[in-house]
Design a protein around this motif. Structure first.
Motif, PDB file in Angstrom:
ATOM      1  N   LEU A 246       6.091  -6.951  -4.249  1.00 12.48           N
ATOM      2  CA  LEU A 246       5.024  -6.285  -3.515  1.00 12.48           C
ATOM      3  C   LEU A 246       4.056  -5.592  -4.469  1.00 12.48           C
ATOM      4  O   LEU A 246       2.825  -5.595  -4.257  1.00 12.48           O
ATOM      5  N   ALA A 247       4.609  -4.993  -5.526  1.00 11.21           N
ATOM      6  CA  ALA A 247       3.731  -4.369  -6.525  1.00 11.21           C
ATOM      7  C   ALA A 247       2.866  -5.428  -7.218  1.00 11.21           C
ATOM      8  O   ALA A 247       1.671  -5.205  -7.470  1.00 11.21           O
ATOM      9  N   ARG A 250       0.088  -6.461  -4.979  1.00 11.64           N
ATOM     10  CA  ARG A 250      -0.969  -5.461  -4.942  1.00 11.64           C
ATOM     11  C   ARG A 250      -1.879  -5.580  -6.169  1.00 11.64           C
ATOM     12  O   ARG A 250      -3.120  -5.513  -6.062  1.00 11.64           O
ATOM     13  N   LEU A 253      -4.028  -8.651  -5.858  1.00  9.71           N
ATOM     14  CA  LEU A 253      -5.108  -8.429  -4.912  1.00  9.71           C
ATOM     15  C   LEU A 253      -6.226  -7.605  -5.556  1.00  9.71           C
ATOM     16  O   LEU A 253      -7.418  -7.893  -5.366  1.00  9.71           O
ATOM     17  N   GLN A 254      -5.834  -6.598  -6.346  1.00 10.32           N
ATOM     18  CA  GLN A 254      -6.852  -5.808  -7.053  1.00 10.32           C
ATOM     19  C   GLN A 254      -7.616  -6.667  -8.058  1.00 10.32           C
ATOM     20  O   GLN A 254      -8.832  -6.537  -8.219  1.00 10.32           O
TER      21      GLN A 254
END
Length: 449
Positions: A246-247, A250, A253-254
């Protein structure tokens, strides 16, 4: 009949103590009533026999003690002292009454010798007649008075039963209560427990009929305890392993949001897509592992060789994408007892791991053999294998000890282990002497033909 039985069961109290007391007390009352009736009737018959015997003995005692009186007179009681419950009369053979125990008793002379019943004086008399050489002796007893005395004697025989019945009821109540005391003790133990207290219940002094139930309850507590512990470890491990994907998603996505041109944006999208695929695969494996650990046993006959062929068909696209030689070696027909879909998943996970951790263009072989009473499924690959000191850890969840950089979550062998344990099979890891990589051997108990 079944409807009546269900209705009867519905009317019964739910308490085992009340059921036992109800049935035992009903049995005591029924047995006491039957015994009382039989005892009462028996006492009446014995009283009748005793009174008859006394009448007969009275007549015998008078055989030679009365002189003949030609006037037909004889001694008699004063009218004020008359007692017509018991009457004695003596007649001559010519039909003249020469004695009567009560004045004016006037019982008829009967021709029947022995015992007979006579209607006289507004009631029934039991009469015993005996003839001697010179006279006829009659001894009579009023049946009403006779029955009253017989009932009195019979009721006296019931007195001990009337006294013992309540004592027997108290003894039954005490015995049932004492017998069910260990069950009540177990109930109190369970009632005081917290939800997370799964320690064994004491089975000391329990009845033989209840002890197996408590033993099975303790076994259930033990299984639930193991399930809770496994679930706690599973949740902790899953939370830890999901944190990293999940990290990474993220961050990817950034990176996509910061992409300055189409090429950077395409690369970020590809990395994000790969991350989502890995996270999806991890979640699917977690759900698969949870289902396998919670599933109930299925005992259907399964053709292990046919199941292996289906698993090979499942991984064929992945093997083709890596240009790998994956195939089924010459195998024996073997039937095991279990769940066909679960066994197919077992073989597919072994093949998937072998393909994933072997270099492109490598080789993976699957084989099914019969060894005595066992069916053996073996998967060998040409990959780097697993060092002997790491093989035991490799069966644990989220542990990856080979092929740095290879995609995976470390759940493949854990799923294999869970399925094997559910089928009573064993899993062994060693080196493949033929291909040089890892060899995984799953040994089943073969189904009886």
């Amino acid at each position: 009949m079944e409807k009546i039985s269900r209705t009867f069961q519905a009317l019964l109290p739910r308490s085992l103590r009340m059921r036992l007391l109800m049935f035992l007390l009903a049995a005591i009352v029924l047995a006491g009533a039957v015994q009382g009736v039989l005892a009462y009737r028996g006492a009446l018959e014995e009283a009748d026999a005793l009174f008859d015997y006394h009448m007969q003995q009275t007549a015998l005692a008078l055989r030679s003690g009365l002189p003949v009186d030609a006037q037909g007179l004889g001694p008699g009681l004063d009218p004020e002292d008359e007692n017509h419950e018991f009457i004695v009369q003596v007649w001559t053979n010519e039909g003249l009454r020469i004695f009567e125990s009560a004045v004016g008793a006037a019982l008829p002379q009967i021709a029947v010798l022995g015992f007979t019943n006579v209607q006289a004086r507004g009631g029934t008399y039991r009469v015993f007649s005996m003839q001697t050489r010179s006279q006829v002796i009659q001894v009579a007893q009023n049946m009403a008075a006779r029955r009253d005395m017989a009932r009195s004697l019979a009721l006296r025989t019931l007195a001990p039963l009337a006294i013992m019945a309540p004592l027997l009821v108290l003894a039954v109540w005490w015995g049932v209560s004492r017998s069910l005391a260990p069950v009540e003790r177990v109930r109190r133990q369970l009632a005081k427990r917290q939800a997370d207290d799964l320690s064994p219940v004491s089975d000391a002094q329990l009845p033989d009929e209840v002890q197996p139930l408590v033993s099975e309850l303790n076994l259930l507590f033990e299984r639930v305890q193991h399930a809770f512990e496994a679930q706690q470890h599973f949740v902790a491990d899953a939370a830890h392993e999901l944190r990293s994907p999940l990290a990474a998603l993220r961050l990817q996505l950034q990176g996509l949001q910061r992409a300055g041109d189409d090429a950077a944006r395409a690369a970020a999208i590809e990395r994000l897509s790969a991350g989502i695929e890995r996270a999806t695969r991890l979640v699917e494996q977690l759900l698969t592992l949870a289902r396998q650990e919670a599933s109930t046993a299925v005992n259907d006959p399964v053709d292990l060789r046919a199941t292996a062929q289906l698993a090979l068909a499942d991984v064929a696209p992945a093997a083709q994408a890596r240009s790998m030689d994956v195939g089924l070696l010459d195998s024996d027909a073997a039937t095991v007892t279990g769940n066909a879909e679960a066994l197919r998943m077992l073989a597919r996970n072994l093949l998937d791991n072998a393909i994933k951790y072997s270099p492109p263009g490598g080789q993976v072989d699957l084989q099914v053999r019969r060894e005595g009473d066992h069916a053996v499924l073996t998967v060998e690959d040409s990959g780097p294998g697993i060092a002997p000191e790491h093989r035991e850890r490799a069966m644990q969840r989220f542990v990856r000890v080979t092929a740095d950089g290879a995609p995976g979550s470390g759940l493949g062998l854990a799923i294999v282990q869970a399925i094997a344990q559910g089928h009573g099979a064993t899993v062994a890891l060693d080196s493949s002497a033929r291909l040089g990589g890892l060899r995984v051997t799953v040994r089943f108990a073969a189904a009886k033909p």
